[in-house]
Design an enzyme around this catalytic site. Structure first.
Site, PDB file in Angstrom:
ATOM      1  N   LYS A 188       1.053  -1.164   0.072  1.00  0.00           N
ATOM      2  CA  LYS A 188       0.069   0.114   0.382  1.00  0.00           C
ATOM      3  C   LYS A 188       1.176   1.023  -0.114  1.00  0.00           C
ATOM      4  O   LYS A 188       1.887   1.247   0.745  1.00  0.00           O
ATOM      5  CB  LYS A 188      -0.622   0.000   1.190  1.00  0.00           C
ATOM      6  N   GLY A 222     -11.701   3.472   6.589  1.00  0.00           N
ATOM      7  CA  GLY A 222     -12.506   2.969   6.246  1.00  0.00           C
ATOM      8  C   GLY A 222     -11.332   2.624   4.626  1.00  0.00           C
ATOM      9  O   GLY A 222     -11.994   1.613   3.351  1.00  0.00           O
TER      10      GLY A 222
HETATM   11  C1  R5P Z   1      -1.948   1.942   8.778  1.00  0.00           C
HETATM   12  O1  R5P Z   1      -0.659   1.216   8.587  1.00  0.00           O
HETATM   13  C2  R5P Z   1      -2.476   1.301   9.262  1.00  0.00           C
HETATM   14  O2  R5P Z   1      -2.396  -0.306   9.718  1.00  0.00           O
HETATM   15  C3  R5P Z   1      -4.176   1.387   9.151  1.00  0.00           C
HETATM   16  O3  R5P Z   1      -3.730   0.392   7.864  1.00  0.00           O
HETATM   17  C4  R5P Z   1      -4.822   2.518   8.799  1.00  0.00           C
HETATM   18  O4  R5P Z   1      -4.400   3.260   9.757  1.00  0.00           O
HETATM   19  C5  R5P Z   1      -6.241   2.314   7.934  1.00  0.00           C
HETATM   20  O5  R5P Z   1      -6.749   3.989   7.913  1.00  0.00           O
HETATM   21  P1  R5P Z   1      -8.118   4.048   6.813  1.00  0.00           P
HETATM   22  O6  R5P Z   1      -9.058   3.317   7.807  1.00  0.00           O
HETATM   23  O7  R5P Z   1      -7.904   5.481   7.584  1.00  0.00           O
HETATM   24  O8  R5P Z   1      -7.702   3.576   5.754  1.00  0.00           O
END
Ligand code: R5P
Length: 296
Positions: A188, A222
Site C-alpha cells: 500500500k 475505511g
Molecule cells: C496503517 O498503516 C494502519 O495499519 C491502517 O491500515 C490505517 O490506519 C487504516 O486507516 P484507514 O481506515 O483510514 O485507511
C-alpha cells in the site's frame, strides 16, 4: 488489587474485575461550566495495586487528561503501584516526523505517562511499539491474535488472511498461523500530504478463488479496507471479510467498506462501535496484567 474504571473504559473495567476477582470502583468526574473538569477516587487505594482502565478514543484529549489526573491522584493517595490499562492508545500513528517540523505526538503522550508516575502500561496492539520504548515503567503489549482468530473462524470456515500493507504483515501472519491457514500481504502506498492511498501489488502468495479475510490493526476512514477488498475481488478472490482491532470508524468509513463489497466486518471492543460485532479483549488484557504482577 483494585480496578478503577475511567469514563472511557467501554466496560472492560467491569470484565477485568470479574475475570481477576478484583474490587471495582468507578472514577468520579465532575464537569465545570468553563469546560474544565475534576476527578475523584471515592475508594481507599493506600498500599494497593491499582489498575486504571481508560481507552483513548475520541475525545482523545479529555480522555487522556482524565487518565493523567487519575494516575496522579491514585499515586498521591498512596497506592503501591498504578497500572494503566489503555486499550486504544491515541496518537500512536504520529510516531515520526512524516513532514518536516511535525511533532512526534506519541512520544509526548509517553512522556506525560512517565511524568505522573505510571508504574506499568498495558495497551492493545499499538500502531507501532518502538515509539513506546521511552516508557520508564513495565509494559505489556497485548496482541489479541487468538481472540481475533477465534472470531474469524465463526465467520469463515476456510479463510485466507491478507494484510493490507507490509506494516501489518507480522500480525496477519500470527492470526493465519493461529488459524492454520495461508496468508499474503499487499503493498500500500499513502501520500502523506493528501492522504490518498493506492494498492500497488500483492507481495507474496496468490488468493484466486479464496475467501479472503483482511486483517488490520485499525480502521479509520475505511479507505485501506475498501481498497484492499476491491483489489482482492478484482484479482480473483471468491469473497472478502474484514477484521480489525481498533474501530475508529470515522464518518463515511462504514459506507466506504460496504460499497467495496466486504461481506462481513468484525472489530474489538477497545473502542465502542455499534455497526459491527465487537470481540472482547478483556481476557487478553487480564492475562497481561497477571503476567506483569507475577514478574515484579
Ligand atoms: C496503517 O498503516 C494502519 O495499519 C491502517 O491500515 C490505517 O490506519 C487504516 O486507516 P484507514 O481506515 O483510514 O485507511
Amino acid at each position: 488489587m483494585l480496578i478503577v474504571g475511567g469514563t472511557a473504559s467501554n466496560s472492560i473495567d467491569e470484565r477485568l474485575a470479574a475475570i481477576l476477582g478484583a474490587k471495582l470502583a468507578k472514577l468520579e468526574k465532575k464537569d465545570f461550566p468553563d469546560g474544565e473538569f475534576k476527578i475523584r477516587i471515592g475508594t481507599d487505594v493506600k498500599g494497593q495495586d491499582v489498575v486504571i482502565v481508560q481507552s483513548l478514543y475520541n475525545p482523545q484529549e479529555t480522555h487522556l487528561l482524565e487518565l493523567l489526573f487519575a494516575i496522579d491522584d491514585i499515586k498521591g493517595l498512596g497506592a503501591a503501584r498504578v497500572i494503566a490499562v489503555v486499550p486504544y492508545l491515541a496518537y500512536a500513528r504520529q510516531n515520526k516526523r512524516f513532514l518536516e517540523g511535525e511533532g512526534i505526538s506519541i512520544e509526548t503522550v509517553v512522556k506525560l505517562l512517565n511524568a505522573v508516575g505510571t508504574d506499568a502500561l498495558v495497551t492493545v496492539r499499538p500502531h507501532k511499539s518502538e515509539p513506546l520504548s521511552g516508557f520508564k515503567g513495565r509494559m505489556a503489549i497485548v496482541e489479541p491474535v487468538r481472540s481475533m482468530a477465534k472470531a474469524i473462524k465463526t465467520k469463515c470456515a476456510d479463510p485466507f488472511i491478507l494484510s493490507p500493507d507490509k506494516g501489518g504483515t507480522e500480525f496477519a501472519e500470527a492470526v493465519a498461523k493461529s488459524l492454520g491457514c495461508g496468508h499474503a500481504s499487499l503493498e500500500k502506498e499513502r501520500d502523506y500530504g493528501t492522504g490518498e492511498l493506492t494498492i500497488k501489488s500483492l507481495i507474496d502468495g496468490g488468493f484466486r478463488g479464496k475467501d479472503i479475510v483482511i486483517v488490520d490493526d485499525m480502521i479509520s476512514g475505511g479507505g485501506t479496507i475498501a481498497a484492499s477488498a476491491r483489489f482482492s475481488l478484482d484479482n480473483g478472490a471468491k469473497s472478502v471479510g474484514a477484521a480489525a482491532v481498533h474501530m475508529l470508524m470515522l464518518d463515511g468509513a462504514y459506507q466506504r467498506i460496504n460499497e467495496s463489497r466486504v461481506a462481513w466486518l468484525i472489530g474489538m471492543n477497545t473502542i465502542p462501535y455499534r455497526n459491527a460485532e465487537l470481540v472482547d479483549v478483556s481476557e487478553d488484557i487480564a492475562e497481561a496484567i497477571r503476567g506483569l504482577l507475577a514478574s515484579t
